[in-house]
Write a protein that holds these residues in place. Structure first.
Motif, mmCIF file in Angstrom:
data_model
loop_
_atom_site.group_PDB
_atom_site.id
_atom_site.type_symbol
_atom_site.label_atom_id
_atom_site.label_comp_id
_atom_site.label_asym_id
_atom_site.label_seq_id
_atom_site.Cartn_x
_atom_site.Cartn_y
_atom_site.Cartn_z
ATOM 1 N N GLY A 101 0.809 -1.209 0.000
ATOM 2 C CA GLY A 101 0.000 0.000 0.000
ATOM 3 C C GLY A 101 0.843 1.260 0.000
ATOM 4 N N GLN A 128 2.874 -7.237 5.096
ATOM 5 C CA GLN A 128 2.306 -5.930 4.762
ATOM 6 C C GLN A 128 3.425 -4.908 4.586
ATOM 7 O OE1 GLN A 128 -1.488 -4.935 6.985
ATOM 8 N NE2 GLN A 128 -0.670 -6.512 8.359
ATOM 9 N N VAL A 130 3.792 -0.842 3.611
ATOM 10 C CA VAL A 130 3.059 0.411 3.422
ATOM 11 C C VAL A 130 4.061 1.563 3.366
ATOM 12 C CG1 VAL A 130 1.337 1.993 4.377
ATOM 13 C CG2 VAL A 130 1.020 -0.475 4.607
ATOM 14 N N TYR A 142 -1.343 4.814 9.142
ATOM 15 C CA TYR A 142 -1.473 3.369 8.976
ATOM 16 C C TYR A 142 -1.673 2.764 10.354
ATOM 17 C CZ TYR A 142 -0.230 -1.533 8.714
ATOM 18 O OH TYR A 142 -0.239 -2.899 8.854
ATOM 19 N N ALA A 226 6.004 -1.111 -2.755
ATOM 20 C CA ALA A 226 4.610 -1.403 -2.447
ATOM 21 C C ALA A 226 3.888 -2.059 -3.616
ATOM 22 C CB ALA A 226 3.884 -0.124 -2.033
#
Length: 275
Positions: A101, A128, A130, A142, A226
């Motif tokens: 992201g 993940q 970000v 976040y 990302a």
């Protein structure tokens, strides 16, 4: 539907840094989109949130990954007065969830990515990544919770969160959170907030690259990780082009913001010299 009827407050952890006035203007929001992935199957979603800068864009997803299923979400969050994307994931045995992201905001924008990873059975994994670039008076947040149930042994979960601030008035909030009840797991998270590397800018300038172009190059490299996992080259190119346009727009706005701040600091106090 009851949860949709209650307007969130600052006491709600996942809304702590949000623009609640903007939230109230569109409340109640639509129900979450539910995505259930059958055992052994895979799904991929690319989400470009580029609403008008005076809009409020809130999108919720609930993802259920059955045994051995995988899901990859790639999110570019660049639009709206408030742009918020929330993803709640449940991982069954051997499932894998991947998130890449980026939040790119300027002006007075508030941008958010909020995730909850529920590891409820053994041998599931999640990763993940970000990245945020923020200028003007923008706020990027976040909030990512990883919850590992008692029976979810051999869980392997990681979070990497990094933010780059282009102005002193921008703000980045990073809150990776681990809630672990199993005793045989690997869970890691890291969060950093910084500015563009002056030495890297100097190096590029010494190679004849103009300052504005050098900044764009460094920021492109910063957010590229990302989107590296987008398999479809055309799709990845579309997302990267949208990110590049947003970065260039932000740098222009940040330059204008610095010029205004400099002019304000340079203004005389208004006191005369003597009578």
């Amino acid at each position: 539907m009851a949860e949709l009827a209650t307007l969130p407050t600052r006491r709600d952890e996942s809304w702590r840094y949000s623009d609640l006035e903007a939230v109230a203007s569109v409340w109640p929001v639509p129900a979450a989109e539910v995505i259930e992935v059958a055992a052994g199957e895979s799904v991929s979603r690319v989400i470009v949130q580029d609403a008008a800068l005076d809009a409020v864009a809130i999108r919720d997803f609930r993802v259920v990954l059955n045994a051995g299923a995988t899901a990859a979400f790639h999110v570019l969050n660049i639009g709206g007065q408030l742009g918020r994307i929330a993803i709640d994931v449940t991982c069954h045995e051997g499932a894998h969830f991947e998130l890449g992201g980026a939040m790119l905001g300027g002006g007075d924008q508030t941008l958010e990515i909020v995730t909850t990873l529920n590891h409820i059975e053994p041998n599931a994994t999640s990763n993940q990544v970000v990245r945020s670039v923020l200028g003007g008076r923008a706020t990027g947040s976040y909030l990512g919770k990883v919850a590992v149930a008692r029976d979810a042994q051999k869980t392997d979960a990681s979070q990497s969160v990094k933010a780059m601030l282009l102005t002193r008035t921008a703000a980045a909030n990073a809150k990776p959170e681990l809630e672990i009840f199993a005793d045989d797991v690997k869970c890691a998270h890291g969060a950093t907030v910084g500015e563009l590397d002056a030495m890297a800018l100097f190096y590029l300038a010494s190679r004849g690259i103009a300052p504005a172009e050098a900044k764009v190059l460094l920021l492109q490299a910063f957010v590229a990780n990302a989107f590296a996992g987008i398999v479809d080259e055309d799709e990845r190119g579309r997302v990267e082009a949208a990110a590049l346009a947003a970065l260039e727009r932000m740098l222009d706005l940040s330059l204008s913001h610095r010029e205004r701040e400099g002019a304000r600091e340079a203004q005389p106090s208004g006191k005369g010299e003597g009578g």
